[in-house]
Design an enzyme around this catalytic site. Structure first.
Site, mmCIF file in Angstrom:
data_model
loop_
_atom_site.group_PDB
_atom_site.id
_atom_site.type_symbol
_atom_site.label_atom_id
_atom_site.label_comp_id
_atom_site.label_asym_id
_atom_site.label_seq_id
_atom_site.Cartn_x
_atom_site.Cartn_y
_atom_site.Cartn_z
ATOM 1 C CG ASP A 294 -6.863 2.800 -1.166
ATOM 2 O OD1 ASP A 294 -7.304 1.630 -1.266
ATOM 3 O OD2 ASP A 294 -7.306 3.483 -0.153
ATOM 4 C CE LYS B 86 -4.505 0.734 0.234
ATOM 5 N NZ LYS B 86 -5.599 -0.119 0.047
#
Ligand code: GLU
Length: 424
Positions: free
Chosen positions: A152, A112
């Protein structure tokens, strides 16, 4: 201007994601060495990102990329732009990506990234300069064969296009496979945009079958978040005939017991960008949506919204976690005792995004593109199989869906790590 730069592991999401892993791993009696390794990410990169504002000033914001585990394949996971992003949160989300890709059987690990910035007030040019400089700062950390970013919270297909262009320009040739969630024009996949929301609804459909519910206009749905996940989930759930009685984004939360028309909500959002000002429906406080009486609750905005404080007030019968980490560990412990609420955990419910990201990456690497029908069909097959595996495991081992999902995911990673052995 220098924004607050805090290199801290200690975020609530990291603590809860790590302790959730520890609890499940202990119950599974997993290998001690694998356990110790999986508690922390493999690699972490912290960068400071300077970018020029339109008024000529330079702003500096912290950025991160965390690779949690690559036992099953190259690391994969989104990039988040949000004011509250910190190292701990990014590391927690990277860990969730490892579980997610493993659970649904992708040959990928978990990662991430994030930048601690609120993208909303930035102009398009400021956003572009920020994205290009962040990409330049992490350029040696990412790549189509080792770590592939995607959108995201707070990022978009356009942001991915700038990342791909920056990466390709520096390397000297076009490399579409370095990011997924790109616009179709530069190697994106059909169906990627709607995939996370679609996947949420595929899970709801499978759950409804198991619970012997009929999905029709009598089934009421509350959706928190009207971004990529919430919007696509709303579209699909209204298409199958359920009634959306509440929707909310960061500008407003609306309730309408007669049900919202998806098309009309979408029309409003197309013109005004956000839900604020939508005329039909009563405005309610953001947090109240979670405890509304409804059949299906879809938290699809941000993490930590189902808490110790509100979990006992829940009046839904099913939760489909569209967001990552919407339920805190403390709340989950209480939820586990509530037999009358069926929970489809985040790593299963929202896996549609990364599944179609995987398809996009494969298409880019092969320079061979699929039809939308093929993408959706393959997505459905993977989601359906994963749902059934988790459901069966939860019955066999007498655990709730979240624990069953984690057990399946962790076991596969552990097997891969033990098979690969220890270097040197
Ligand atoms: N950001 C999405 C997620 O949390 C998608 C990640 C990806 O496609 O790599 O699952």
């Amino acid at each position: 201007m220098v924004d607050q730069h805090s290199v801290e592991w200690d975020s609530p999401l990291f603590r809860s994601t790590q302790s959730q892993f520890e609890t499940v791993a202990k119950r599974m009696k997993m290998d001690e060495n694998v356990f110790n390794r999986l508690r922390w990410p493999e690699r972490v990169l912290v960068v400071s990102v300077p970018f020029r504002m339109d008024d000529g000033s330079v702003r500096v914001v912290p950025g991160y990329r965390v690779q949690h585990n690559d036992a099953l394949g190259p690391c994969k996971g989104g990039i988040r732009y949000h004011r509250s992003v910190n190292l701990g949160e990014v590391a927690a989300l990277a860990m969730l990506m490892t579980w997610k890709t493993s659970l649904v059987g992708l040959p990928l690990g978990g990662a991430k990234g994030g930048v601690a910035v609120d993208p909303n007030p930035l102009s398009r040019q400021e956003l572009q300069r920020l994205t290009r400089r962040y990409t330049a700062e992490i350029i040696n950390f990412i790549g189509p064969d080792h770590d592939i970013p995607a959108p995201d919270m707070g990022t978009s297909a356009q942001v991915m296009a700038w990342m791909m262009d920056t990466y390709s320009s520096v390397k000297g040739y076009s490399i579409p496979g370095v990011v997924t969630g790109k616009p179709i024009a530069i190697g994106g996949s059909l169906g990627r945009l709607e995939a996370p929301g679609r996947g949420v609804v595929y899970c709801i459909m499978e759950a409804a079958e198991k619970l012997k519910w009929k999905l029709n206009e009598k089934i009421t749905v509350a959706i928190q978040g009207f971004g990529q996940v919430g919007n696509a989930a709303a579209r699909k759930i209204s298409k199958i005939g359920c009634k959306i009685i509440a929707v909310g984004d960061h500008t407003t939360t609306l309730y309408n017991e007669k049900g919202f028309s998806y098309e009309s909500l979408q029309q409003h959002v197309m013109t005004h960008q956000f839900l604020k000002g939508y005329p039909e429906g009563e405005e309610i406080p953001w947090g109240d949506l979670i405890t509304l009486k409804c059949d299906i609750l879809i938290p699809a905005a941000t993490g930590g919204v189902i808490t110790e404080e509100n979990v006992k007030k829940l009046r839904c019968r099913m939760i489909a976690e569209g967001a990552n980490g919407p339920t805190t560990t403390e709340a989950d412990l209480i939820l586990q005792e509530q037999e009358d609420i069926f929970v489809i955990p985040d790593i299963l419910a929202n896996a549609g995004g990364v599944i179609v990201s995987y398809f996009e990456w494969v298409q880019d690497l092969q320079n061979f593109f699929w039809s939308e029908k093929d993408v959706n069909q393959r997505l459905f097959e993977i989601m359906q199989k994963a749902f059934h595996e988790v459901y069966e495991r939860s019955l066999e081992e007498k655990v709730r869906m979240r624990e069953a999902a984690m057990r399946i995911a962790i076991r596969k990673i552990s097997t891969a790590m033990l098979t690969r052995g220890l270097f040197p």
